[in-house]
Structures are given as C-alpha cells and as structure tokens.
Design a protein around this motif. Structure first.
Motif, PDB file in Angstrom:
ATOM      1  N   MET A   1     -70.748 -14.171 -68.969  1.00 45.74           N
ATOM      2  CA  MET A   1     -70.690 -13.178 -68.020  1.00 45.74           C
ATOM      3  C   MET A   1     -72.412 -12.958 -67.949  1.00 45.74           C
ATOM      4  O   MET A   1     -72.361 -12.967 -69.722  1.00 45.74           O
ATOM      5  N   SER A   2     -73.224 -12.248 -67.143  1.00 44.72           N
ATOM      6  CA  SER A   2     -74.379 -11.779 -67.373  1.00 44.72           C
ATOM      7  C   SER A   2     -74.021  -9.790 -68.031  1.00 44.72           C
ATOM      8  O   SER A   2     -72.587  -9.497 -67.364  1.00 44.72           O
ATOM      9  N   SER A   3     -75.324  -9.794 -68.544  1.00 43.67           N
ATOM     10  CA  SER A   3     -74.916  -7.749 -69.109  1.00 43.67           C
ATOM     11  C   SER A   3     -76.231  -7.511 -68.718  1.00 43.67           C
ATOM     12  O   SER A   3     -77.388  -8.624 -68.494  1.00 43.67           O
ATOM     13  N   TYR A   4     -75.781  -6.302 -67.969  1.00 46.50           N
ATOM     14  CA  TYR A   4     -77.443  -5.952 -67.236  1.00 46.50           C
ATOM     15  C   TYR A   4     -77.323  -3.878 -67.689  1.00 46.50           C
ATOM     16  O   TYR A   4     -76.099  -3.310 -67.762  1.00 46.50           O
ATOM     17  N   MET A   5     -78.503  -3.719 -67.501  1.00 49.65           N
ATOM     18  CA  MET A   5     -78.427  -2.088 -68.019  1.00 49.65           C
ATOM     19  C   MET A   5     -79.057  -1.409 -66.417  1.00 49.65           C
ATOM     20  O   MET A   5     -80.761  -2.053 -65.425  1.00 49.65           O
ATOM     21  N   LEU A   6     -78.604  -0.585 -66.149  1.00 51.44           N
ATOM     22  CA  LEU A   6     -78.924  -0.015 -64.414  1.00 51.44           C
ATOM     23  C   LEU A   6     -79.542   1.215 -65.135  1.00 51.44           C
ATOM     24  O   LEU A   6     -78.983   2.224 -65.729  1.00 51.44           O
ATOM     25  N   ALA A   7     -81.121   1.974 -64.943  1.00 47.11           N
ATOM     26  CA  ALA A   7     -81.682   2.740 -64.941  1.00 47.11           C
ATOM     27  C   ALA A   7     -81.827   3.483 -63.480  1.00 47.11           C
ATOM     28  O   ALA A   7     -82.159   2.948 -62.930  1.00 47.11           O
ATOM     29  N   GLN A   8     -80.894   4.384 -63.714  1.00 37.05           N
ATOM     30  CA  GLN A   8     -81.279   5.886 -62.472  1.00 37.05           C
ATOM     31  C   GLN A   8     -82.001   7.061 -63.064  1.00 37.05           C
ATOM     32  O   GLN A   8     -81.998   7.713 -64.090  1.00 37.05           O
ATOM     33  N   LEU A   9     -82.799   6.452 -62.120  1.00 33.13           N
ATOM     34  CA  LEU A   9     -83.963   8.127 -62.434  1.00 33.13           C
ATOM     35  C   LEU A   9     -84.808   8.882 -61.139  1.00 33.13           C
ATOM     36  O   LEU A   9     -84.441   8.243 -60.845  1.00 33.13           O
ATOM     37  N   GLN A  10     -84.767  10.566 -61.678  1.00 33.67           N
ATOM     38  CA  GLN A  10     -85.058  11.097 -60.587  1.00 33.67           C
ATOM     39  C   GLN A  10     -85.727  11.485 -60.771  1.00 33.67           C
ATOM     40  O   GLN A  10     -86.427  12.020 -62.036  1.00 33.67           O
ATOM     41  N   LEU A  11     -87.094  11.134 -60.458  1.00 29.96           N
ATOM     42  CA  LEU A  11     -88.219  11.743 -60.163  1.00 29.96           C
ATOM     43  C   LEU A  11     -88.472  13.235 -59.703  1.00 29.96           C
ATOM     44  O   LEU A  11     -88.126  14.005 -59.006  1.00 29.96           O
ATOM     45  N   LYS A  12     -90.096  14.361 -60.165  1.00 32.07           N
ATOM     46  CA  LYS A  12     -89.598  15.131 -59.495  1.00 32.07           C
ATOM     47  C   LYS A  12     -89.960  14.769 -58.493  1.00 32.07           C
ATOM     48  O   LYS A  12     -90.759  13.976 -57.894  1.00 32.07           O
ATOM     49  N   TYR A  13     -90.208  16.299 -57.861  1.00 29.53           N
ATOM     50  CA  TYR A  13     -90.666  15.624 -56.001  1.00 29.53           C
ATOM     51  C   TYR A  13     -91.877  16.214 -55.882  1.00 29.53           C
ATOM     52  O   TYR A  13     -93.054  16.466 -56.539  1.00 29.53           O
TER      53      TYR A  13
END
Length: 107
Positions: A1-13
């Motif tokens: 099984m493959s492993s991943y990291m998902l990074a969600q970045l909220q940028l400033k407007y």
C-alpha cells in the motif's frame, strides 16, 4: 500500500500571495525530494474557497516526514519567510491507497 501526505494550505487573500507562493514552494520542494518525499501533485482550488493550495506528497510511511525533518536543511531562508507571509494556515493528512485503485503501487 502506498502512503501519502496531503497538505492543504490556505493562502492569504489576493493574487499577489499566490504569485509569491509558487516560487517559494519550488525552492522548498528540493530538500523534501532529497529525503525521498516526492511531490505527486500541486493544485489550487478553482471553485470553492479561494487561494487554497493542495500538495500531495508520496511518503514511505507515517514516520517518514518526521525522520526527514530531523536531517533536512532548508538552505533558502527567504523562501521560508515568503511562505510565512503568504500562508494563513496549513493542515496535513496522512493517506493510504485503496486496493480498488489498481496499478502496481497498491500492493
């Protein structure tokens, strides 16, 4: 099984922040990839919350990031400062592949 990291970045407007984020991430990518953490996809939300960036990284396992950060050096303090001024907040998730996805990486 493959492993991943998902990074969600909220940028400033603002478009200017997105324009500053992209080149900063280019310089941050190399040290991660030198530790075997490979960037699979980088996207930005087009419908939904504006200025939200998503980075999908392939990792060996859930401890890979911690091990890499212990030995990694980021040689470009300007890029880190740029990220600090453009990213409002970040959330990370560790993901595993599912068997129905098929392909050689799911075994």
């Amino acid at each position: 099984m493959s492993s991943y990291m998902l990074a969600q970045l909220q940028l400033k407007y603002g478009f200017a922040n997105l324009a500053r984020y992209e080149p900063a991430m280019v310089t941050v990518r190399a040290p991660f990839e030198s530790q075997g953490i490979m960037l699979i996809a980088e996207t930005v939300t087009r419908v939904g919350p504006l200025y939200e960036a998503w980075n999908l990284w392939k990792v060996e396992d859930h401890g890979h990031l911690e091990r890499a950060l212990g030995t990694m050096t980021l040689d470009d303090p300007e890029s880190l400062a740029e990220l600090d001024t453009t990213v409002e907040h970040e959330q990370t998730r560790f993901l595993g592949s599912l068997a129905f996805a098929g392909g050689p990486e799911t075994s």
